[in-house]
Write a protein that holds these residues in place. Structure first.
Motif, PDB file in Angstrom:
ATOM      1  N   ASP A   1      12.180 -34.981 -11.147  1.00 36.97           N
ATOM      2  CA  ASP A   1      13.416 -34.612 -10.859  1.00 36.97           C
ATOM      3  C   ASP A   1      13.351 -33.296  -9.887  1.00 36.97           C
ATOM      4  O   ASP A   1      14.171 -32.911  -8.981  1.00 36.97           O
ATOM      5  N   ASP A   2      12.395 -32.409 -10.602  1.00 40.62           N
ATOM      6  CA  ASP A   2      12.221 -31.172  -9.812  1.00 40.62           C
ATOM      7  C   ASP A   2      11.334 -31.188  -8.751  1.00 40.62           C
ATOM      8  O   ASP A   2      11.078 -30.085  -8.038  1.00 40.62           O
ATOM      9  N   VAL A   3      10.563 -32.189  -8.400  1.00 48.89           N
ATOM     10  CA  VAL A   3       9.450 -32.263  -7.406  1.00 48.89           C
ATOM     11  C   VAL A   3       9.943 -32.639  -5.954  1.00 48.89           C
ATOM     12  O   VAL A   3      10.900 -33.582  -5.980  1.00 48.89           O
ATOM     13  N   SER A   4       9.841 -31.832  -4.984  1.00 49.40           N
ATOM     14  CA  SER A   4      10.645 -31.953  -3.658  1.00 49.40           C
ATOM     15  C   SER A   4       9.485 -32.617  -2.681  1.00 49.40           C
ATOM     16  O   SER A   4       9.930 -33.225  -1.749  1.00 49.40           O
ATOM     17  N   THR A   5       8.162 -32.376  -2.874  1.00 46.72           N
ATOM     18  CA  THR A   5       7.079 -32.977  -2.169  1.00 46.72           C
ATOM     19  C   THR A   5       5.849 -33.238  -2.770  1.00 46.72           C
ATOM     20  O   THR A   5       5.843 -32.648  -3.680  1.00 46.72           O
ATOM     21  N   VAL A   6       5.269 -34.199  -2.639  1.00 47.27           N
ATOM     22  CA  VAL A   6       4.205 -34.725  -3.188  1.00 47.27           C
ATOM     23  C   VAL A   6       2.921 -34.254  -2.294  1.00 47.27           C
ATOM     24  O   VAL A   6       2.890 -34.496  -0.887  1.00 47.27           O
ATOM     25  N   ALA A   7       1.847 -33.815  -2.402  1.00 46.13           N
ATOM     26  CA  ALA A   7       0.649 -33.323  -1.694  1.00 46.13           C
ATOM     27  C   ALA A   7      -0.588 -33.943  -2.470  1.00 46.13           C
ATOM     28  O   ALA A   7      -0.673 -34.106  -3.503  1.00 46.13           O
ATOM     29  N   VAL A   8      -1.533 -34.285  -1.467  1.00 47.29           N
ATOM     30  CA  VAL A   8      -2.908 -35.022  -1.987  1.00 47.29           C
ATOM     31  C   VAL A   8      -3.949 -34.558  -1.050  1.00 47.29           C
ATOM     32  O   VAL A   8      -3.668 -34.614   0.285  1.00 47.29           O
ATOM     33  N   THR A   9      -5.117 -34.393  -1.499  1.00 47.67           N
ATOM     34  CA  THR A   9      -6.448 -34.313  -0.703  1.00 47.67           C
ATOM     35  C   THR A   9      -6.795 -35.746  -0.061  1.00 47.67           C
ATOM     36  O   THR A   9      -6.880 -36.633  -0.776  1.00 47.67           O
ATOM     37  N   ARG A  10      -6.632 -35.667   1.496  1.00 47.34           N
ATOM     38  CA  ARG A  10      -7.094 -36.800   2.077  1.00 47.34           C
ATOM     39  C   ARG A  10      -8.432 -36.938   2.343  1.00 47.34           C
ATOM     40  O   ARG A  10      -9.069 -38.001   2.527  1.00 47.34           O
ATOM     41  N   GLY A  11      -9.284 -35.870   2.480  1.00 53.55           N
ATOM     42  CA  GLY A  11     -10.771 -35.695   2.744  1.00 53.55           C
ATOM     43  C   GLY A  11     -11.068 -34.424   3.139  1.00 53.55           C
ATOM     44  O   GLY A  11     -10.193 -33.512   3.091  1.00 53.55           O
ATOM     45  N   PRO A  12     -12.283 -34.115   3.045  1.00 47.96           N
ATOM     46  CA  PRO A  12     -13.534 -34.767   3.154  1.00 47.96           C
ATOM     47  C   PRO A  12     -13.907 -34.960   1.553  1.00 47.96           C
ATOM     48  O   PRO A  12     -13.520 -34.016   0.802  1.00 47.96           O
ATOM     49  N   GLY A  13     -14.483 -35.972   1.240  1.00 51.61           N
ATOM     50  CA  GLY A  13     -15.122 -36.070  -0.158  1.00 51.61           C
ATOM     51  C   GLY A  13     -15.640 -37.426  -0.360  1.00 51.61           C
ATOM     52  O   GLY A  13     -15.953 -38.233   0.697  1.00 51.61           O
ATOM     53  N   LEU A  14     -15.662 -37.799  -1.587  1.00 53.71           N
ATOM     54  CA  LEU A  14     -16.109 -39.349  -1.912  1.00 53.71           C
ATOM     55  C   LEU A  14     -15.115 -40.222  -1.726  1.00 53.71           C
ATOM     56  O   LEU A  14     -13.844 -39.844  -2.342  1.00 53.71           O
ATOM     57  N   ILE A  15     -15.260 -41.202  -0.691  1.00 56.31           N
ATOM     58  CA  ILE A  15     -14.142 -42.093  -0.323  1.00 56.31           C
ATOM     59  C   ILE A  15     -13.402 -42.840  -1.656  1.00 56.31           C
ATOM     60  O   ILE A  15     -12.082 -42.661  -1.722  1.00 56.31           O
ATOM     61  N   GLY A  16     -14.131 -43.099  -2.494  1.00 59.25           N
ATOM     62  CA  GLY A  16     -13.755 -43.900  -3.663  1.00 59.25           C
ATOM     63  C   GLY A  16     -12.619 -43.056  -4.423  1.00 59.25           C
ATOM     64  O   GLY A  16     -11.691 -43.613  -4.946  1.00 59.25           O
ATOM     65  N   ALA A  17     -13.157 -42.199  -4.767  1.00 62.40           N
ATOM     66  CA  ALA A  17     -12.441 -40.818  -5.311  1.00 62.40           C
ATOM     67  C   ALA A  17     -11.457 -40.577  -4.711  1.00 62.40           C
ATOM     68  O   ALA A  17     -10.214 -40.409  -5.274  1.00 62.40           O
ATOM     69  N   LEU A  18     -11.268 -40.212  -3.519  1.00 61.50           N
ATOM     70  CA  LEU A  18     -10.191 -39.688  -2.600  1.00 61.50           C
ATOM     71  C   LEU A  18      -9.163 -40.721  -2.715  1.00 61.50           C
ATOM     72  O   LEU A  18      -8.002 -40.592  -2.753  1.00 61.50           O
ATOM     73  N   LEU A  19      -9.459 -42.013  -2.622  1.00 61.90           N
ATOM     74  CA  LEU A  19      -8.495 -43.217  -2.587  1.00 61.90           C
ATOM     75  C   LEU A  19      -7.846 -43.277  -3.938  1.00 61.90           C
ATOM     76  O   LEU A  19      -6.567 -43.703  -3.765  1.00 61.90           O
ATOM     77  N   VAL A  20      -8.418 -42.899  -4.943  1.00 64.11           N
ATOM     78  CA  VAL A  20      -7.382 -42.857  -6.294  1.00 64.11           C
ATOM     79  C   VAL A  20      -6.388 -41.831  -6.032  1.00 64.11           C
ATOM     80  O   VAL A  20      -5.118 -42.060  -6.535  1.00 64.11           O
ATOM     81  N   GLY A  21      -6.672 -40.657  -5.567  1.00 68.44           N
ATOM     82  CA  GLY A  21      -5.738 -39.671  -5.466  1.00 68.44           C
ATOM     83  C   GLY A  21      -4.700 -40.050  -4.400  1.00 68.44           C
ATOM     84  O   GLY A  21      -3.407 -39.731  -4.730  1.00 68.44           O
ATOM     85  N   VAL A  22      -5.038 -40.453  -3.051  1.00 65.57           N
ATOM     86  CA  VAL A  22      -4.266 -40.823  -2.201  1.00 65.57           C
ATOM     87  C   VAL A  22      -3.205 -41.918  -2.636  1.00 65.57           C
ATOM     88  O   VAL A  22      -2.021 -42.015  -2.611  1.00 65.57           O
ATOM     89  N   GLN A  23      -3.634 -42.859  -3.483  1.00 67.85           N
ATOM     90  CA  GLN A  23      -2.759 -43.961  -3.994  1.00 67.85           C
ATOM     91  C   GLN A  23      -2.031 -43.679  -5.001  1.00 67.85           C
ATOM     92  O   GLN A  23      -0.846 -44.034  -5.012  1.00 67.85           O
ATOM     93  N   THR A  24      -2.712 -42.845  -5.928  1.00 75.59           N
ATOM     94  CA  THR A  24      -1.486 -42.166  -6.895  1.00 75.59           C
ATOM     95  C   THR A  24      -0.360 -41.427  -6.448  1.00 75.59           C
ATOM     96  O   THR A  24       0.845 -41.392  -6.660  1.00 75.59           O
ATOM     97  N   ALA A  25      -0.706 -40.496  -5.493  1.00 73.49           N
ATOM     98  CA  ALA A  25       0.233 -39.719  -4.890  1.00 73.49           C
ATOM     99  C   ALA A  25       1.188 -40.499  -3.967  1.00 73.49           C
ATOM    100  O   ALA A  25       2.590 -40.265  -4.189  1.00 73.49           O
ATOM    101  N   LYS A  26       0.776 -41.730  -3.264  1.00 68.96           N
ATOM    102  CA  LYS A  26       1.749 -42.478  -2.588  1.00 68.96           C
ATOM    103  C   LYS A  26       2.701 -43.131  -3.729  1.00 68.96           C
ATOM    104  O   LYS A  26       3.978 -43.107  -3.245  1.00 68.96           O
TER     105      LYS A  26
END
Ligand code: KG4
Ligand code: ZN
Length: 319
Positions: free
Chosen positions: A70-95
């Protein structure tokens, strides 16, 4: 508050940072021990581990910040560069988190994150400044003109400085990750015992492949004597890398007339590097190696993608 996620390599990280840059929680779950037996990060193993750790680190960060979604106004996530599979986990979780709350999502560039580790409170270091970014994947000299932009003055032609530390540690039988291990062993060694010159290349670029080969030959030539000279080797090797970083940073400062110098990234945790640039501001230790607080910091200076357009957002492995 900003809830940020970072999963570009082998750290699963979540942070809660206020919109004005106060860190409320900065949780980093390192997978280093998991990858140590392989001598480096195994991408597929990293992705799977991120998947297991993503929810626990988010819970932990919110808990430590004494906050809820409830206190969160914005979600942020690393989109790249990095290991693609690793990044996708963060991106999907953030989404998923952003979508469930109809919140905006800020995709952040990992390198912008490292630079933005300087902008957090209580003591933000403000641009314009000259920034040495030295990590496991990158070695860059940046003319940072504002909170969101920079010109690249120099970069490595081969290995990154952190990579050189890691490969050196491997040659010395110190395991992965190697930077901190070399630093620890170097404390008991003589940095002048061996001469490991670092190749000087044109302009403000770096090259670290030669110094690694020099260490390889030294280890070979020493044979059984290596065991007793390990600390000297580590100290001399560290000295060579630090010297190269410092010299180029000084040259860049002279060329640009920069009034302020900063050092960020995993290698900025190195105490010899920090001591060798006494007039520079190094990122706080906890913010040098990969973390999500720096991603939240960069998000403050990056355009948010409104709900629900970010559902199509993809990660990128390289810039
Ligand atoms: O920024 P970072 O956590 O990840 C990347 O974005 O690459 O940097 C990790 C790198 C590794 O190569 C590690 O060996 C190096 O930073 N590192 C160090 C130290 N601590 C971490 N290098 C030298 N001295 C240290 N104390
Ligand atoms: Zn990094």
């Amino acid at each position: 508050m900003i809830l940020a996620l970072e999963t570009s390599c082998d750290e699963t990280a979540c942070a809660v940072v206020t919109e004005d840059g106060h860190v409320r929680a900065n949780v980093v779950s390192s997978q280093a021990a998991l990858h140590a037996r392989y001598g480096g990060v195994v991408p597929e193993v990293a992705s799977r581990r991120h998947l297991e750790l993503a929810t626990p680190v988010v819970r932990e960060a919110l808990g430590r910040a004494n906050a809820s979604l409830d206190d969160v106004s914005t979600v942020a996530v690393t989109r790249g560069p990095g290991l693609i599979g690793a990044l996708l986990v963060g991106v999907q979780t953030a989404k998923a988190i952003a979508w469930s709350r109809r919140l905006p999502l800020v995709p952040v560039d990992h390198l912008h994150g490292h630079v933005a580790s300087l902008f957090l409170r209580p003591e933000p270091f403000e641009p314009p400044l000259l920034c040495l970014l030295a990590s496991g994947g990158h070695t860059l000299l940046l003319d940072v003109h504002d909170h969101a932009g920079w010109d690249v003055l120099g970069s490595t032609l081969d290995d990154a400085a952190g990579e050189a530390f890691d490969k050196g540690a491997r040659l010395l039988g110190l395991g992965y990750p190697g930077g901190a291990a070399i630093e620890g062993l170097a404390r008991q060694g003589d940095p002048e015992a061996f001469s490991f010159p670092v190749a000087r290349v044109a302009g403000l670029d770096f090259s670290f492949s030669g110094v690694k080969t020099a260490l390889l030959y030294a280890v070979r030539d020493l044979g059984e004597e290596v065991e007793s000279r390990r600390a000297d080797l580590a100290a001399s090797y560290q000295r060579a890398i630090v010297r190269a970083l410092v010299e180029r940073t000084r040259e860049a400062a002279e060329q640009t007339g920069a009034a302020k110098i900063a050092v960020v990234g995993g290698v900025a945790a190195n105490s010899e590097l920090r001591a060798s640039l006494p007039d520079a501001t190094a990122a706080p230790l906890a913010l040098c190696t990969d973390n999500a607080a720096m991603i939240a910091s960069a998000a403050r200076f990056t355009r948010a993608v409104p709900y629900p357009s970010y559902l199509a957002l993809d990660a990128y492995a390289s810039r």
